[in-house]
Scaffold this motif. Sequence first.
Motif, PDB file in Angstrom:
ATOM      1  N   GLN A   1      13.035   2.795  -3.213  1.00 19.07           N
ATOM      2  CA  GLN A   1      13.183   1.418  -2.756  1.00 19.07           C
ATOM      3  C   GLN A   1      13.720   0.510  -3.858  1.00 19.07           C
ATOM      4  O   GLN A   1      14.497  -0.410  -3.592  1.00 19.07           O
ATOM      5  CB  GLN A   1      11.837   0.884  -2.252  1.00 19.07           C
ATOM      6  CG  GLN A   1      11.446   1.384  -0.879  1.00 19.07           C
ATOM      7  CD  GLN A   1      12.418   0.932   0.198  1.00 19.07           C
ATOM      8  OE1 GLN A   1      12.898  -0.191   0.198  1.00 19.07           O
ATOM      9  NE2 GLN A   1      12.725   1.831   1.118  1.00 19.07           N
TER      10      GLN A   1
ATOM     11  N   ASN B   1       0.826  -1.215   0.000  1.00 16.23           N
ATOM     12  CA  ASN B   1       0.000   0.000   0.000  1.00 16.23           C
ATOM     13  C   ASN B   1       0.859   1.262   0.000  1.00 16.23           C
ATOM     14  O   ASN B   1       0.538   2.250  -0.675  1.00 16.23           O
ATOM     15  CB  ASN B   1      -0.926   0.004   1.216  1.00 16.23           C
ATOM     16  CG  ASN B   1      -2.005  -1.058   1.123  1.00 16.23           C
ATOM     17  OD1 ASN B   1      -2.385  -1.467   0.016  1.00 16.23           O
ATOM     18  ND2 ASN B   1      -2.501  -1.515   2.258  1.00 16.23           N
ATOM     19  N   LEU B   2       1.957   1.233   0.751  1.00 16.69           N
ATOM     20  CA  LEU B   2       2.848   2.389   0.794  1.00 16.69           C
ATOM     21  C   LEU B   2       3.508   2.623  -0.563  1.00 16.69           C
ATOM     22  O   LEU B   2       3.599   3.761  -1.036  1.00 16.69           O
ATOM     23  CB  LEU B   2       3.919   2.178   1.870  1.00 16.69           C
ATOM     24  CG  LEU B   2       4.969   3.285   2.011  1.00 16.69           C
ATOM     25  CD1 LEU B   2       4.303   4.606   2.373  1.00 16.69           C
ATOM     26  CD2 LEU B   2       6.007   2.905   3.062  1.00 16.69           C
ATOM     27  N   LEU B   3       3.951   1.554  -1.205  1.00 13.36           N
ATOM     28  CA  LEU B   3       4.587   1.685  -2.517  1.00 13.36           C
ATOM     29  C   LEU B   3       3.605   2.198  -3.565  1.00 13.36           C
ATOM     30  O   LEU B   3       3.977   2.967  -4.459  1.00 13.36           O
ATOM     31  CB  LEU B   3       5.161   0.335  -2.956  1.00 13.36           C
ATOM     32  CG  LEU B   3       6.343  -0.201  -2.128  1.00 13.36           C
ATOM     33  CD1 LEU B   3       6.720  -1.599  -2.587  1.00 13.36           C
ATOM     34  CD2 LEU B   3       7.547   0.726  -2.226  1.00 13.36           C
ATOM     35  N   ARG B   4       2.348   1.786  -3.453  1.00 15.22           N
ATOM     36  CA  ARG B   4       1.328   2.248  -4.403  1.00 15.22           C
ATOM     37  C   ARG B   4       0.997   3.721  -4.210  1.00 15.22           C
ATOM     38  O   ARG B   4       0.764   4.452  -5.181  1.00 15.22           O
ATOM     39  CB  ARG B   4       0.061   1.407  -4.252  1.00 15.22           C
ATOM     40  CG  ARG B   4       0.176   0.006  -4.849  1.00 15.22           C
ATOM     41  CD  ARG B   4      -1.097  -0.781  -4.582  1.00 15.22           C
ATOM     42  NE  ARG B   4      -1.070  -2.085  -5.248  1.00 15.22           N
ATOM     43  CZ  ARG B   4      -1.999  -3.025  -5.080  1.00 15.22           C
ATOM     44  NH1 ARG B   4      -3.032  -2.794  -4.266  1.00 15.22           N
ATOM     45  NH2 ARG B   4      -1.906  -4.175  -5.715  1.00 15.22           N
ATOM     46  N   SER B   5       0.979   4.157  -2.958  1.00 18.72           N
ATOM     47  CA  SER B   5       0.582   5.537  -2.672  1.00 18.72           C
ATOM     48  C   SER B   5       1.723   6.535  -2.820  1.00 18.72           C
ATOM     49  O   SER B   5       1.487   7.725  -3.009  1.00 18.72           O
ATOM     50  CB  SER B   5       0.011   5.632  -1.250  1.00 18.72           C
ATOM     51  OG  SER B   5       0.991   5.259  -0.290  1.00 18.72           O
ATOM     52  N   ARG B   6       2.965   6.063  -2.740  1.00 19.40           N
ATOM     53  CA  ARG B   6       4.124   6.958  -2.830  1.00 19.40           C
ATOM     54  C   ARG B   6       5.060   6.479  -3.934  1.00 19.40           C
ATOM     55  O   ARG B   6       5.912   5.635  -3.722  1.00 19.40           O
ATOM     56  CB  ARG B   6       4.859   6.985  -1.489  1.00 19.40           C
ATOM     57  CG  ARG B   6       4.105   7.668  -0.361  1.00 19.40           C
ATOM     58  CD  ARG B   6       4.073   9.178  -0.554  1.00 19.40           C
ATOM     59  NE  ARG B   6       5.399   9.730  -0.669  1.00 19.40           N
ATOM     60  CZ  ARG B   6       6.161  10.077   0.376  1.00 19.40           C
ATOM     61  NH1 ARG B   6       5.699   9.927   1.607  1.00 19.40           N
ATOM     62  NH2 ARG B   6       7.366  10.579   0.190  1.00 19.40           N
ATOM     63  N   ARG B   7       4.876   7.045  -5.133  1.00 15.63           N
ATOM     64  CA  ARG B   7       5.693   6.620  -6.272  1.00 15.63           C
ATOM     65  C   ARG B   7       7.166   6.976  -6.058  1.00 15.63           C
ATOM     66  O   ARG B   7       8.061   6.218  -6.448  1.00 15.63           O
ATOM     67  CB  ARG B   7       5.180   7.282  -7.554  1.00 15.63           C
ATOM     68  CG  ARG B   7       5.884   6.788  -8.817  1.00 15.63           C
ATOM     69  CD  ARG B   7       5.228   7.348 -10.068  1.00 15.63           C
ATOM     70  NE  ARG B   7       5.895   6.853 -11.269  1.00 15.63           N
ATOM     71  CZ  ARG B   7       6.963   7.424 -11.811  1.00 15.63           C
ATOM     72  NH1 ARG B   7       7.465   8.520 -11.259  1.00 15.63           N
ATOM     73  NH2 ARG B   7       7.522   6.912 -12.895  1.00 15.63           N
ATOM     74  N   ASP B   8       7.427   8.140  -5.434  1.00 15.71           N
ATOM     75  CA  ASP B   8       8.810   8.541  -5.191  1.00 15.71           C
ATOM     76  C   ASP B   8       9.505   7.559  -4.249  1.00 15.71           C
ATOM     77  O   ASP B   8      10.668   7.191  -4.456  1.00 15.71           O
ATOM     78  CB  ASP B   8       8.860   9.958  -4.614  1.00 15.71           C
ATOM     79  CG  ASP B   8       8.024  10.092  -3.341  1.00 15.71           C
ATOM     80  OD1 ASP B   8       7.123   9.260  -3.126  1.00 15.71           O
ATOM     81  OD2 ASP B   8       8.279  11.034  -2.571  1.00 15.71           O
ATOM     82  N   PHE B   9       8.768   7.108  -3.232  1.00 12.28           N
ATOM     83  CA  PHE B   9       9.336   6.140  -2.298  1.00 12.28           C
ATOM     84  C   PHE B   9       9.549   4.789  -2.981  1.00 12.28           C
ATOM     85  O   PHE B   9      10.527   4.088  -2.703  1.00 12.28           O
ATOM     86  CB  PHE B   9       8.407   5.981  -1.094  1.00 12.28           C
ATOM     87  CG  PHE B   9       8.937   5.061  -0.034  1.00 12.28           C
ATOM     88  CD1 PHE B   9       9.993   5.444   0.779  1.00 12.28           C
ATOM     89  CD2 PHE B   9       8.384   3.801   0.148  1.00 12.28           C
ATOM     90  CE1 PHE B   9      10.490   4.590   1.756  1.00 12.28           C
ATOM     91  CE2 PHE B   9       8.868   2.941   1.121  1.00 12.28           C
ATOM     92  CZ  PHE B   9       9.921   3.343   1.922  1.00 12.28           C
ATOM     93  N   ALA B  10       8.629   4.423  -3.882  1.00 13.13           N
ATOM     94  CA  ALA B  10       8.763   3.160  -4.616  1.00 13.13           C
ATOM     95  C   ALA B  10      10.026   3.168  -5.483  1.00 13.13           C
ATOM     96  O   ALA B  10      10.755   2.173  -5.544  1.00 13.13           O
ATOM     97  CB  ALA B  10       7.525   2.924  -5.476  1.00 13.13           C
TER      98      ALA B  10
END
Length: 254
Positions: free
Chosen positions: A229, A217-226
């Motif tokens: 990572q 869910n975090l990766l889906r909501s935050r593209r910059d964080f994805a």
Amino acid sequence: MLEISKNNYLKKTRRALISTAILNAPLFSLYSLTTFILRKDLKASAFHLAIIVMLRPTLSFVSYFWSSYVFNREDKLKINFLWASFLSFFLFFLFPFVNSVWLVILSSAVFMLFYRAKTPAWMEIVKLNIEEKKRDNIFSYTTSIAYFIGPILAFILGPLLEKNTLMYKNLFFIAALFALVNIWIISKLPVNLINKNIQGVKKEKLSILKPIKEGINLLRSRRDFALFQLGYMIAGFGLMLIQPIIAIFAADKL
């Protein structure tokens, strides 16, 4: 009176942070040399080195289940931290009496598991005891102490390990004693639970899938964080591949 209480929490927590930075530094320095010790002193194979390198990131996931025990339970923070701290290094006390590659691998894996597991509880204790305006400065200062001590210990430990192939046993034992002293110091640290409603709080039910779902869910909501990572994972994969080779090259060729 409340202000005096706040200052008391601040001073004692600052001392605990400083003692943690100083007394845990020897163990961290030795831990960073584990692969080299395995190869040079215990003649570990590439398979052994690959196992220990693989376990480090894997156990970071497992540590979630220990730290989740203190979710919304400020009254359990200190006991959670103290037990995780002790379990992280207690196997090092066996080093002078047992000569085994697998003991070193197991001890290092357990150390990393509980080091990761105790961190959330320790961060929460610091947040409860130190107000936000002062917290960052104090934490940065104590972290700098740890980074300053690290290189100094490297210059000291290197020659000692070079002279005697069994010296690592005594060094790990002594470093574990320092860590044990630090546990005693932190056991005296009060935790600021004033105005914390801990009555009737239900313990969160553990779920194997929960951290995976939260991560997705975090990766889906935050593209910059994805993207971050993804780059971090690629770099980490490269480091995992090269770490056993570095230890073999340093021990066999240098």
